[in-house]
Design an enzyme around this catalytic site. Sequence first.
Site, PDB file in Angstrom:
ATOM      1  N   GLU A 141       9.348   1.595  11.161  1.00 16.47           N
ATOM      2  CA  GLU A 141      10.355   2.661  11.107  1.00 16.47           C
ATOM      3  C   GLU A 141       9.597   3.966  11.205  1.00 16.47           C
ATOM      4  OE1 GLU A 141      11.919   5.718  10.145  1.00 16.47           O
ATOM      5  OE2 GLU A 141      12.441   5.024   8.135  1.00 16.47           O
TER       6      GLU A 141
ATOM      7  N   CYS B  41      13.505  10.840   6.687  1.00 21.52           N
ATOM      8  CA  CYS B  41      13.369  10.315   8.056  1.00 21.52           C
ATOM      9  C   CYS B  41      14.658  10.457   8.849  1.00 21.52           C
ATOM     10  CB  CYS B  41      12.899   8.866   8.024  1.00 21.52           C
ATOM     11  SG  CYS B  41      13.954   7.729   7.106  1.00 21.52           S
TER      12      CYS B  41
ATOM     13  N   GLY C 137       2.008   3.894  13.576  1.00 20.01           N
ATOM     14  CA  GLY C 137       2.705   2.699  14.010  1.00 20.01           C
ATOM     15  C   GLY C 137       2.057   2.073  15.233  1.00 20.01           C
TER      16      GLY C 137
ATOM     17  N   LYS D 165       0.845  -1.193   0.000  1.00 16.08           N
ATOM     18  CA  LYS D 165       0.000   0.000   0.000  1.00 16.08           C
ATOM     19  C   LYS D 165       0.877   1.238   0.000  1.00 16.08           C
ATOM     20  CE  LYS D 165      -2.019   3.010   2.711  1.00 16.08           C
ATOM     21  NZ  LYS D 165      -2.141   4.093   1.733  1.00 16.08           N
TER      22      LYS D 165
ATOM     23  N   GLY E  49       6.581   5.280   8.588  1.00 18.94           N
ATOM     24  CA  GLY E  49       5.658   6.406   8.700  1.00 18.94           C
ATOM     25  C   GLY E  49       5.666   6.995  10.099  1.00 18.94           C
ATOM     26  N   SER E  50       4.541   7.527  10.506  1.00 17.70           N
ATOM     27  CA  SER E  50       4.456   8.260  11.772  1.00 17.70           C
ATOM     28  C   SER E  50       4.280   7.324  12.961  1.00 17.70           C
ATOM     29  CB  SER E  50       3.275   9.236  11.734  1.00 17.70           C
ATOM     30  OG  SER E  50       2.047   8.532  11.766  1.00 17.70           O
TER      31      SER E  50
ATOM     32  N   GLU F 171       9.298  15.771  15.505  1.00 17.68           N
ATOM     33  CA  GLU F 171       9.759  15.639  14.120  1.00 17.68           C
ATOM     34  C   GLU F 171       8.912  16.547  13.223  1.00 17.68           C
ATOM     35  OE1 GLU F 171      10.970  12.096  11.054  1.00 17.68           O
ATOM     36  OE2 GLU F 171       9.081  11.887  12.125  1.00 17.68           O
TER      37      GLU F 171
END
Length: 492
Positions: A263, A298, A245, A187, A240-241, A396
């Site tokens: 990650e 990232c 996660g 996806k 992603g965020s 972040e």
Amino acid sequence: MQDKIDQLRTLSVSPQALFIGGAWRQPVSSATMDVISPIDGTRLTTIADAGKEDVDLAVKAARHAFEKGSWSKAAPAERKKVLLKIAELIEKNALELAVLGVRDNGTEISMALKAEPGSAAGTFRYYAETIDKVYGEIAPTAENILGLVHREPIGVVAAIVPWNFPMMIGAWKIAPALAAGNSVVLKPAEGASLTLLKLAEICAEAGLPEGVFNVVTGRGAVCGEALGLHMDIDVLAFTGSGSIGRRLLEYSARSNLKRVYLELGGKSPNIVFADVPDMDEAAKVSAYGIFRNAGQVCVAGSRLLVEKSIHQAFAEKLVGVAETMKVGDPLQFSTEIGAVSSEAQLGKDLGYVEQALVEGAFLRTGGKRILGETGGFYMQPTIFDIRPDMTLAREEVFGPILSIIPFESEAEALEIANATDYGLASAVWTSNLSRAHRMIRNIRAGVVHVNTYGGADNTVPLGGVKQSGNGHDKSLHALDKYVDLKTAWIKL
């Protein structure tokens, strides 16, 4: 090459469908989503807006292919040949893929060529070469016992990848999963699906059997949730965020306890000591380490820790580099900082600027939206002096915003560096070899650069500690996520 790029930028992009079971198909609902190019804010094309039913079809196709064994039980030499062909076709179509990706997410073309098709081809080639070189084990047992450890493909792997480097990060997950013999349901991010849909075409052309690789585009709240809760997915790999996660971990607990590898980004410290070998080089590399791809990386070195004795001098050099970096059309080779991926992301970035000013941060340069007349989403490279307790030191941003924090001692630098929830990347600039090794040992991060920032290849792993996630992409260690270990205990 620029002439060819200018030709490719004007090509129309047909509406995109889902790739399931080796064929293109429309979603059950026939719903679509607009693809807005960050270059000029115009609609580029549409992608399919898949629902739970479409995810079920993709997973069913992947499971059928796995059980059939046309890939999972294929000879290592056959799987290797196909992955090498995928790498070859990516390289053959590299410019077209890079331009399409830039039109989709705004990365500057000079970076996209290397980081997207260039990196993806290298990753597929790397894992192709592992297929016939990674062995099982023979255990040291009693004389009348033979203990064997088999490495077997785990089954159906779901991969959810972000919009900043979709081909590169996608390949980090797809290639080792396929090399191990699994089937994959991918996806992509809603804002960067086009190159990964082209990758599906390439995989089919290379001879990957039907159903082994499937691409389902759609909204994370629908498709991502469906993948996370699916009872027939064995592994889910996500970049992603942190908030998403956590949700995927919850979905695993609510469903079949699928393995989830995450990650989740970082707030990476880039630490410059007064004995930095080359201050000009460090300033240039540090600027590029945060501002390329508009800070949407990232591992970006978003926190710059500078020893107080050189703080002012180094900050001035850094501002000088930032103010000469060209922001603009990402399809021009002269551009060094491309577009922010979306208007929503640009709004978040500017919101962080406002918050920093409210908290008393000192703005050295930048902080504004620019090139608004183009219709695209562009922002000046921005540098603040901040305190360690400010928002910019903790959260972040994922934008072209650098925070400078002065320190007085090695101990204080370590304290500041480790004072976040993240632990993905970091860097140390020093001429003192002993200090470099002390910092490598004591910085809580998955990657520590020394006298450089970025550039690690497939031979070494990328993974985080703390709330930057678990598991590793890249290197031989990535294969561990996609295999089961089976023991055979044989009495002789």
